[in-house]
Each structure stands twice: as structure tokens, then as C-alpha cells.
Scaffold this active site. Structure first.
Site, mmCIF file in Angstrom:
data_model
loop_
_atom_site.group_PDB
_atom_site.id
_atom_site.type_symbol
_atom_site.label_atom_id
_atom_site.label_comp_id
_atom_site.label_asym_id
_atom_site.label_seq_id
_atom_site.Cartn_x
_atom_site.Cartn_y
_atom_site.Cartn_z
ATOM 1 N N GLU A 208 0.811 -1.218 0.000
ATOM 2 C CA GLU A 208 0.000 0.000 0.000
ATOM 3 C C GLU A 208 0.843 1.266 0.000
ATOM 4 O OE1 GLU A 208 -2.744 -0.732 3.169
ATOM 5 O OE2 GLU A 208 -3.794 -2.253 2.026
ATOM 6 N N LYS A 347 -15.619 -1.381 2.377
ATOM 7 C CA LYS A 347 -14.893 -1.885 1.205
ATOM 8 C C LYS A 347 -15.906 -2.496 0.239
ATOM 9 C CE LYS A 347 -10.604 -3.116 3.652
ATOM 10 N NZ LYS A 347 -9.902 -4.237 4.326
#
Length: 437
Positions: A208, A347
Site C-alpha cells: 500500500e 470496502k
């Protein structure tokens, strides 16, 4: 008489995500020629209750990670389910695809296939009515830019480092605008890089975009972050707070493997903790460092533990359920009833459609909890989550470090939205957090 808008064609293809794994991209073409395109993201640390991401399992191709079957479902079953329908009716489109799948967890056609078509439909519809996506979904009230929860040190499943905690993040709550927040955060990120380099640590990045140094302990990561905030000219606990994602389900599962069910194993350092010791550990860290948010501090199955954690820390910090809730309204409503946590990580691909995602955000906000719109560790250049964060006035976004194009793409989209909104844009700063009274 004007012909009603309808979905004319749906295309599907296999593309690569930021980890070099295949994912599904869908393209929806409308009767007026408008086109929408979207790709499904993918997680590394996934909750057991997430909707099913369909993979081919053919070891001779992409090591079994191919998504050709899911792409075929886009072209056939899902195309049949949505073609001829009005793309402006998102609820109907998503319901038609969910019905075509017919399972509880989208296991037949795949959440990755359904989600890609769902998001592509919304984008095509927004184009057809000449509105940016955030405005199409959120109307004129969609004007709150999110506070970034910016990942700057990666550990756990996201990095080959010695850190058990999966993510260490900074939140620029003292900034006056989103663009200023991004600038401040990026300054801290670069300052941290200099500090790490000066001390001989490798500054390679994880999935990330955060650094993945070989630290001796999780506390060492927190020390470096506090130092980087100060060295960059900011005040920890005022301009910036720290957020962590413990991904504790991983620790819970590791303890199970060695026959210590119900406990938590910090598998990279070898420490074994009981539920009460875990809660004490988090409380001690909160006492020592300017921590404002803790995600998945306990396992997805440990509802009793979560209750204790919420009683102990729920009034002080944001307790975020990710694996615990998996963007699922059934699980969120259970959390609300049992007074467990005070925030939900959102999400798309955990639930698998835009409608269900928006329902989860609405339920969370109606409870007075916070909703954080989030990326996955496997991302693409798709920027839909930036628009959703603004459309729903969520107030917070989690989309990685200011490095790697798959992460920066989302920040750049938010900068565009902020510029487009002009004086109407709101940056909530500390107001985005219920616990910062």
C-alpha cells in the site's frame, strides 16, 4: 418522444492489479453511447465473511489466480441480467445481478464480477446525465472531502517486515483543506523516509505504498512516526493523529495453529496474548502515543472481546470494524445492537455491489458511527472510491501512502473534486471524529 435510456452492452476483461494478480474490469455501454468502466479490487488480509472473489484455480495460468470464469459471467449471465434495463435505477440493476447469482455470498458469479458491472453502470449513468460520479450519487450535498488515513508504515500480511501490526497511518486533522492535508501528510512521509535512510533502514515500500523497515518492535514504528511528524514541523496529537490496523484476526488464527485457540499470537515476534492482555496492550499504546483510531483490534469471531474493548476504549478512540463487519448490513446491525465498536470500514468488494455498499454507509452513519471508505491492498488505477467518499460525505478515506500510482490515483481524483467544488468544498478535520469532542 425521447427513447428511454437503457444498457445496451456489457464487456468484461481480465486486467492486472497492483500486485500483478488478475482482476475483473467491466465496461457498460448505454443506448445513448455513454460508457462506464470499473475494476474490482482485491484484498490480501480478508475477512471470512466477505463475499466470494471468484478465481479460476488453474495452476497453469497466473498460478491459479486467473479470473477468466468471472469475466465470462460478466459477458453472459450478468450481461443478460442488466441489458435493456434503465442504468439510472442502480438498485434495480444490482438486485437483478444478485438474483442472477442466487447465493448468499455471490459465490456463483463472483463478487468481483458483480461489483465491476455495478460500478461501471453507475459511471455510465453519471456520464449520460453529464454529472461527475460523486454528484450523480450524492446530489448537491456531496461536498465533504475526506480526512486521509494515510498508510506510511506497512507490517503484517502487507510486508516482509518484523512488524505484527499491519498498518501504521497518519491522519492530518489540523489541515484547513484536503489539498493542505495531502501536502502536510506527504511532507511527513518524506521526512520519515529521510529518518529511516539516515538510520540505515531500507526504504522499500509495501503493498500500500508505506515503508516496510525491519524494526524490532511495533512500538519502534510509532516512535519513528511521532519523530517524523515533529521533524516535519507539526504537532503530534494536534495537527496529526496516528491510526493503526492490527488485523488481529490474523493473530487469532496464528494462535489457533499452535493449539492456543481464543488467544492472539504476534507471530513475527512470538508473543502470545489473551484477550484481556490484548486490550491492555492497546490501552497502553493509546496512553503513550497520539493514537486516534484502531482497526480490527480483535478478531472477527471475538464478539465478547470486542464488547470489552469497546467498553474500555470506545469513548476515547475510533474503534473500526473491518473483518468484523465486512461491509455487511446484517453484521453491522448486530454490532449496533450489541454496542460493539463505533466505526465501520467500507470496502466495496467485501459485499460486492454499489447499492449494498451505500446501504452499509447509511446504516453506519444513521447510528452516529463513522464510516471510512477504503481501498484494498490489491488496487488498480480505478478511482471510484474517491467519488464514493465525497458522494456519501463519509469524512474519512483509507487509500494508502502518497506513493505508487494505484494509491496516488485516488488522492489526485480527490484534488480534482476539491477544485471542482471550489468554495463549497468542506474539509472536516477533527470534526470527522466523534471521539474528538
Amino acid at each position: 418522444m425521447k427513447k428511454l435510456l437503457s444498457i445496451e452492452k456489457v464487456k468484461g476483461r481480465e486486467i492486472l492489479d497492483s500486485r500483478g494478480n488478475p482482476t475483473v474490469e467491466a465496461e457498460v455501454i448505454l443506448s445513448d453511447g455513454s460508457v462506464g468502466m470499473a475494476a474490482a479490487p482485491s484484498g490480501a488480509s480478508t475477512g471470512a465473511f466477505e463475499a466470494v472473489e471468484l478465481r479460476d484455480g488453474d495452476k497453469g495460468r497466473y498460478l491459479g489466480n486467473g479470473v477468466l470464469n468471472a469475466v465470462e459471467h460478466v459477458k453472459k449471465e450478468l450481461s443478460e441480467a442488466v441489458c435493456g434495463r434503465n442504468p439510472l435505477n442502480q438498485v434495480e440493476i444490482d438486485a437483478a445481478m444478485i438474483d442472477a447469482d442466487g447465493t448468499e455470498n455471490k459465490g456463483k458469479l463472483g463478487a468481483n464480477a458483480i461489483l465491476a458491472v455495478s460500478l461501471a453502470t453507475a459511471k455510465a449513468a453519471a456520464t449520460a446525465v453529464s454529472l461527475p460520479l460523486y454528484q450523480y450519487l450524492g446530489g448537491t450535498n456531496a461536498r465533504t472531502l475526506p480526512v486521509p488515513m494515510m498508510n506510511i508504515i506497512n507490517g503484517g500480511k502487507h510486508a516482509d517486515s518484523s512488524l505484527n501490526i499491519q498498518e501504521f497511518m497518519i491522519m492530518p486533522v489540523g489541515a484547513k483543506s484536503f489539498s493542505e492535508a495531502l501536502e502536510h501528510s506527504t511532507t511527513v512521509f518524506h521526512t520519515l523516509k529521510k529518518l529511516l535512510k539516515a538510520d540505515g533502514y531500507v526504504t522499500a515500500v509495501g503493498d500500500e505504498g508505506g515503508f516496510a523497515p525491519k524494526f524490532n518492535s511495533d512500538e519502534q514504528a510509532l516512535e519513528y512516526i511521532v519523530e517524523a511528524i515533529k521533524k516535519a514541523g507539526f504537532e503530534p496529537g494536534s495537527d496529526f493523529y496516528i491510526a493503526m490496523d492490527a488485523a488481529a484476526t490474523e493473530m487469532y488464527d496464528e494462535a489457533k495453529k499452535i493449539g492456543k485457540e481464543g488467544n492472539y499470537l504476534f507471530w513475527k515476534s512470538g508473543e502470545l496474548k489473551t484477550v484481556d492482555e490484548m486490550i491492555d496492550y492497546w490501552e497502553n499504546l493509546c496512553n503513550k502515543y497520539p493514537i486516534l483510531s484502531l482497526e480490527d483490534g480483535l478478531a472477527e469471531e471475538d464478539w465478547e472481546g470486542w464488547k470489552k474493548l469497546t467498553e474500555r476504549l470506545g469513548s476515547r478512540i475510533q474503534l473500526v470494524g473491518d473483518d468484523l463487519f465486512v461491509t455487511n448490513t446484517n453484521r453491522i446491525s448486530k454490532g449496533i445492537k450489541e454496542d460493539i465498536s463505533n466505526s465501520v470500514l467500507i470496502k466495496f468488494n467485501q459485499i460486492g455491489s454499489l447499492t449494498e455498499t451505500l446501504n452499509a454507509i447509511e446504516m453506519t452513519k444513521n447510528q452516529g458511527w463513522t464510516a471510512i471508505v477504503s481501498h484494498r491492498s490489491g488496487e488498480t488505477e480505478d478511482t471510484t472510491i474517491a467519488d464514493i467518499a465525497v458522494a456519501t460525505n463519509a469524512g474519512q478515506i483509507k487509500t494508502g501512502a502518497p506513493s505508487r500510482s494505484d494509491r496516488v490515483a485516488k488522492y489526485n481524483q480527490l484534488l480534482r473534486i476539491e477544485q471542482e467544488l471550489g468554495q463549497a468544498a468542506i474539509y472536516p478535520g477533527k470534526k470527522a471524529f466523534k471521539v474528538l469532542k
